[in-house]
Design a protein around this motif. Sequence first.
Motif, PDB file in Angstrom:
ATOM      1  N   GLY A 244      59.961  27.971  33.140  1.00  0.00           N
ATOM      2  CA  GLY A 244      59.840  29.405  32.939  1.00  0.00           C
ATOM      3  C   GLY A 244      60.127  30.214  34.184  1.00  0.00           C
ATOM      4  N   PRO A 245      60.398  31.526  34.028  1.00  0.00           N
ATOM      5  CA  PRO A 245      60.650  32.397  35.172  1.00  0.00           C
ATOM      6  C   PRO A 245      59.385  32.824  35.894  1.00  0.00           C
ATOM      7  N   THR A 246      58.235  32.383  35.420  1.00  0.00           N
ATOM      8  CA  THR A 246      56.966  32.700  36.051  1.00  0.00           C
ATOM      9  C   THR A 246      55.946  31.641  35.667  1.00  0.00           C
ATOM     10  N   GLY A 247      54.856  31.577  36.426  1.00  0.00           N
ATOM     11  CA  GLY A 247      53.801  30.630  36.110  1.00  0.00           C
ATOM     12  C   GLY A 247      52.560  30.942  36.922  1.00  0.00           C
ATOM     13  N   ARG A 248      51.413  30.499  36.422  1.00  0.00           N
ATOM     14  CA  ARG A 248      50.128  30.760  37.083  1.00  0.00           C
ATOM     15  C   ARG A 248      49.280  29.505  37.115  1.00  0.00           C
ATOM     16  N   CYS A 249      48.571  29.301  38.228  1.00  0.00           N
ATOM     17  CA  CYS A 249      47.501  28.312  38.332  1.00  0.00           C
ATOM     18  C   CYS A 249      46.251  29.088  38.744  1.00  0.00           C
ATOM     19  N   ASP A 250      45.264  29.139  37.872  1.00  0.00           N
ATOM     20  CA  ASP A 250      44.031  29.870  38.152  1.00  0.00           C
ATOM     21  C   ASP A 250      42.900  28.889  38.426  1.00  0.00           C
ATOM     22  N   ASP A 257      31.603  31.547  35.473  1.00  0.00           N
ATOM     23  CA  ASP A 257      31.877  32.846  36.069  1.00  0.00           C
ATOM     24  C   ASP A 257      33.381  33.039  36.228  1.00  0.00           C
ATOM     25  N   THR A 258      34.005  33.616  35.213  1.00  0.00           N
ATOM     26  CA  THR A 258      35.464  33.767  35.241  1.00  0.00           C
ATOM     27  C   THR A 258      35.916  34.845  36.215  1.00  0.00           C
ATOM     28  N   HIS A 259      34.981  35.602  36.792  1.00  0.00           N
ATOM     29  CA  HIS A 259      35.374  36.606  37.778  1.00  0.00           C
ATOM     30  C   HIS A 259      35.540  35.988  39.164  1.00  0.00           C
ATOM     31  N   SER A 260      34.926  34.846  39.392  1.00  0.00           N
ATOM     32  CA  SER A 260      35.028  34.178  40.679  1.00  0.00           C
ATOM     33  C   SER A 260      36.215  33.229  40.637  1.00  0.00           C
ATOM     34  N   ALA A 301      52.374  33.997  45.415  1.00  0.00           N
ATOM     35  CA  ALA A 301      51.265  34.781  45.958  1.00  0.00           C
ATOM     36  C   ALA A 301      49.935  34.177  45.536  1.00  0.00           C
ATOM     37  N   LEU A 302      48.935  34.397  46.381  1.00  0.00           N
ATOM     38  CA  LEU A 302      47.548  34.059  46.058  1.00  0.00           C
ATOM     39  C   LEU A 302      46.745  35.333  46.075  1.00  0.00           C
ATOM     40  N   SER A 303      46.013  35.568  45.004  1.00  0.00           N
ATOM     41  CA  SER A 303      45.122  36.714  44.939  1.00  0.00           C
ATOM     42  C   SER A 303      43.741  36.206  44.566  1.00  0.00           C
ATOM     43  N   ALA A 304      42.724  36.691  45.246  1.00  0.00           N
ATOM     44  CA  ALA A 304      41.369  36.177  45.046  1.00  0.00           C
ATOM     45  C   ALA A 304      40.393  37.315  44.806  1.00  0.00           C
ATOM     46  N   VAL A 311      34.841  29.627  50.060  1.00  0.00           N
ATOM     47  CA  VAL A 311      36.287  29.437  50.205  1.00  0.00           C
ATOM     48  C   VAL A 311      36.750  30.271  51.394  1.00  0.00           C
ATOM     49  N   SER A 312      37.062  29.617  52.478  1.00  0.00           N
ATOM     50  CA  SER A 312      37.445  30.315  53.700  1.00  0.00           C
ATOM     51  C   SER A 312      38.874  30.828  53.618  1.00  0.00           C
TER      52      SER A 312
END
Length: 340
Positions: A244-250, A257-260, A301-304, A311-312
């Motif tokens: 695919g032209p995009t992908g995610r690993c969460d 706690d899906t917000h963390s 990119a990583l977004s947290a 997680v440092s």
Amino acid sequence: MRRWIKVSVAAVAVLGVGGYIAEPHVQDWTLAGSACDGALPRAAVDALAPKDSHLDEEKSRQVDGLGYYSCSLTAEGDDVRDERLVEMEAFTRRDDQDREFMAVFADGGFAPQGRLPDGLPGFVDEFGSVQLLLPCPDLGKDAEGRQRKLLVRTTLGSQTHVGVPGAAYRTAVALANKASGKLGCGAERISVPERDVPLAMPGEDDPKPVPLSRAKGTPCAWATRADLPKDLDWRMEVNANDAGPTGRCDLYTTPDDTHSRLSLAAWYGDWGNRLLGDGIIGKPPFATATARCHGEAANYALSASDDTPGVSKAAKRRMLKEFAEDQTARRGCSTPRYSF
């Protein structure tokens, strides 16, 4: 083919021309066969149609000068219910494709997305549409020397049985192959998955994050080797394949706690250069990387979220490096360059 085929064959045998036209089940058969220039699999249409409904209308439109083809099939409905059964739009112009991607990834690229079965070159966007991107060898290259492509968006109505295993993908694949022929794309025909699976709808309760060990054998398997902090209960949601032209690993640090979470995303194509604005929480991503893949840009990119204890910053940078290096190796891209 549960009801329309059986009933229609019987109707044809016993009815005259007038009765044939008037018979609702035979009308269903006729519309299903003619919709989208005959591309729709009748069995898939029957599986996706709302229970006890009948088909109402089919439309198609082609504008060769704009590289555009669309078709739709609707079922009977009222003013409240979504009457759409299947709707497809296909684009070969780069500007139209970029506009589509920007609409889907308006939130800094981190909009929800679902994984397509391995081998299908696309993803499921946050609106539940199947997006497929195919190279067009017969259309050559654009003015900037990039291989021209075909983007096909297939959307099922809110009243369709989207959970019917395999039906959504059979429909999307059939329409993409038809659009390629109609628009002179010349793409190699894609095939439906061997195993029937339901449509992966982003944002739904399922799939849920699973233990990290379950990521083995997927494009998110890098996380099992990434030396993550051992004292956290890591979970993973895999929303990527290798085509695919995009992908995610969460990644999630707690079971519930899906917000963390930490989200690592990849976008392939020059359109991705415009995405790196706001991340999943309304601020720029923590870290980014770029590469070149087959003559076009690749962005990572990583977004947290703020509440990822334990997680440092160093661990986050290491995760992005593991992710980007794994992705570029899988796709034959250049060595990534980082911005921390």
